[in-house]
Design a protein around this motif. Structure first.
Motif, short mmCIF file in Angstrom:
data_model
loop_
_atom_site.label_atom_id
_atom_site.label_comp_id
_atom_site.label_asym_id
_atom_site.label_seq_id
_atom_site.Cartn_x
_atom_site.Cartn_y
_atom_site.Cartn_z
N ARG A 44 0.83 -1.20 0.00
CA ARG A 44 0.00 0.00 0.00
C ARG A 44 0.87 1.26 0.00
O ARG A 44 0.60 2.21 -0.71
CB ARG A 44 -0.96 -0.03 1.20
CG ARG A 44 -2.05 1.00 1.10
CD ARG A 44 -3.14 0.84 2.17
NE ARG A 44 -2.60 0.89 3.50
CZ ARG A 44 -2.73 -0.08 4.41
NH1 ARG A 44 -3.38 -1.19 4.12
NH2 ARG A 44 -2.20 0.05 5.62
N GLN B 154 2.31 1.64 -3.51
CA GLN B 154 1.32 2.12 -4.46
C GLN B 154 1.01 3.59 -4.26
O GLN B 154 0.75 4.31 -5.21
CB GLN B 154 0.03 1.30 -4.35
CG GLN B 154 0.18 -0.10 -4.89
CD GLN B 154 -1.05 -0.95 -4.66
OE1 GLN B 154 -1.84 -0.69 -3.76
NE2 GLN B 154 -1.19 -1.99 -5.45
N SER B 155 1.05 4.06 -3.02
CA SER B 155 0.75 5.47 -2.75
C SER B 155 1.95 6.35 -3.02
O SER B 155 1.83 7.57 -3.00
CB SER B 155 0.28 5.65 -1.31
OG SER B 155 1.35 5.41 -0.41
N LEU C 99 5.43 -4.55 -7.88
CA LEU C 99 4.26 -3.87 -8.42
C LEU C 99 4.26 -3.96 -9.94
O LEU C 99 5.31 -4.03 -10.57
CB LEU C 99 4.27 -2.39 -8.01
CG LEU C 99 4.18 -2.08 -6.52
CD1 LEU C 99 4.31 -0.59 -6.29
CD2 LEU C 99 2.88 -2.59 -5.95
N CYS D 262 2.28 -2.13 -13.49
CA CYS D 262 1.45 -1.04 -14.01
C CYS D 262 0.03 -1.55 -14.23
O CYS D 262 -0.17 -2.62 -14.80
CB CYS D 262 2.06 -0.52 -15.31
SG CYS D 262 1.06 0.72 -16.14
N HIS D 263 -0.94 -0.78 -13.78
CA HIS D 263 -2.34 -1.17 -13.94
C HIS D 263 -2.80 -1.11 -15.40
O HIS D 263 -3.80 -1.73 -15.75
CB HIS D 263 -3.26 -0.28 -13.09
CG HIS D 263 -3.21 -0.61 -11.63
ND1 HIS D 263 -3.99 -1.56 -11.04
CD2 HIS D 263 -2.43 -0.11 -10.64
CE1 HIS D 263 -3.73 -1.64 -9.77
NE2 HIS D 263 -2.78 -0.75 -9.48
N LYS E 122 7.05 2.06 -7.82
CA LYS E 122 6.13 2.81 -6.95
C LYS E 122 4.91 3.21 -7.76
O LYS E 122 4.92 3.19 -8.99
CB LYS E 122 6.80 4.06 -6.39
CG LYS E 122 7.14 5.10 -7.43
CD LYS E 122 7.72 6.34 -6.80
CE LYS E 122 7.99 7.37 -7.88
NZ LYS E 122 8.41 8.64 -7.32
N GLY E 123 3.85 3.59 -7.05
CA GLY E 123 2.64 4.07 -7.71
C GLY E 123 1.81 2.95 -8.31
O GLY E 123 1.92 1.79 -7.92
N THR E 124 0.97 3.33 -9.28
CA THR E 124 0.08 2.34 -9.90
C THR E 124 0.27 2.26 -11.41
O THR E 124 -0.28 1.37 -12.04
CB THR E 124 -1.39 2.68 -9.61
OG1 THR E 124 -1.67 4.00 -10.08
CG2 THR E 124 -1.70 2.60 -8.12
N MET E 125 1.02 3.21 -12.00
CA MET E 125 1.25 3.20 -13.44
C MET E 125 2.70 3.50 -13.75
O MET E 125 3.35 4.26 -13.02
CB MET E 125 0.38 4.23 -14.16
CG MET E 125 -1.09 3.88 -14.21
SD MET E 125 -2.05 4.84 -15.39
CE MET E 125 -1.84 6.49 -14.81
N GLN F 176 1.60 6.97 -17.55
CA GLN F 176 1.27 8.25 -16.92
C GLN F 176 1.34 9.37 -17.94
O GLN F 176 0.46 10.23 -17.99
CB GLN F 176 2.24 8.54 -15.78
CG GLN F 176 2.03 7.70 -14.56
CD GLN F 176 3.05 8.00 -13.47
OE1 GLN F 176 3.83 8.94 -13.55
NE2 GLN F 176 3.06 7.18 -12.43
#
Length: 79
Positions: free
Chosen positions: A6, A9-10, A21, A23-24, A32-35, A40
């Protein structure tokens, strides 16, 4: 482990080369992050084109006579 994911991802935690992780959008491994950076950038480009002002006008201003300064009462009267 959920808390660490979490935080990653944040963007509060970054682990270089962890591969934890993905990329969505495209599934590429990210740290890090979601993409990923490419997704992005593509999303930002799409958003900017979606909110771009119409040709010949400013954002939020329509080209109709009812929105002129005078019709909206924005005039001054000198005595």
């Amino acid at each position: 482990a959920k808390t660490l994911l979490r935080f990653m991802q944040s963007g509060r935690l970054e682990v270089k080369g962890s591969g934890a992780l993905a990329c969505h959008q495209c599934g590429a491994p990210i740290d890090k992050g979601t993409m990923c950076e490419q997704c992005q950038a593509r999303l930002l480009k799409e958003l900017r084109s979606a909110v771009a002002p119409p040709a010949g006008g400013r954002p939020g201003q329509e080209n109709s006579p009812n929105t002129s300064k005078k019709s909206m009462g924005f005039h001054s009267r000198h005595k």
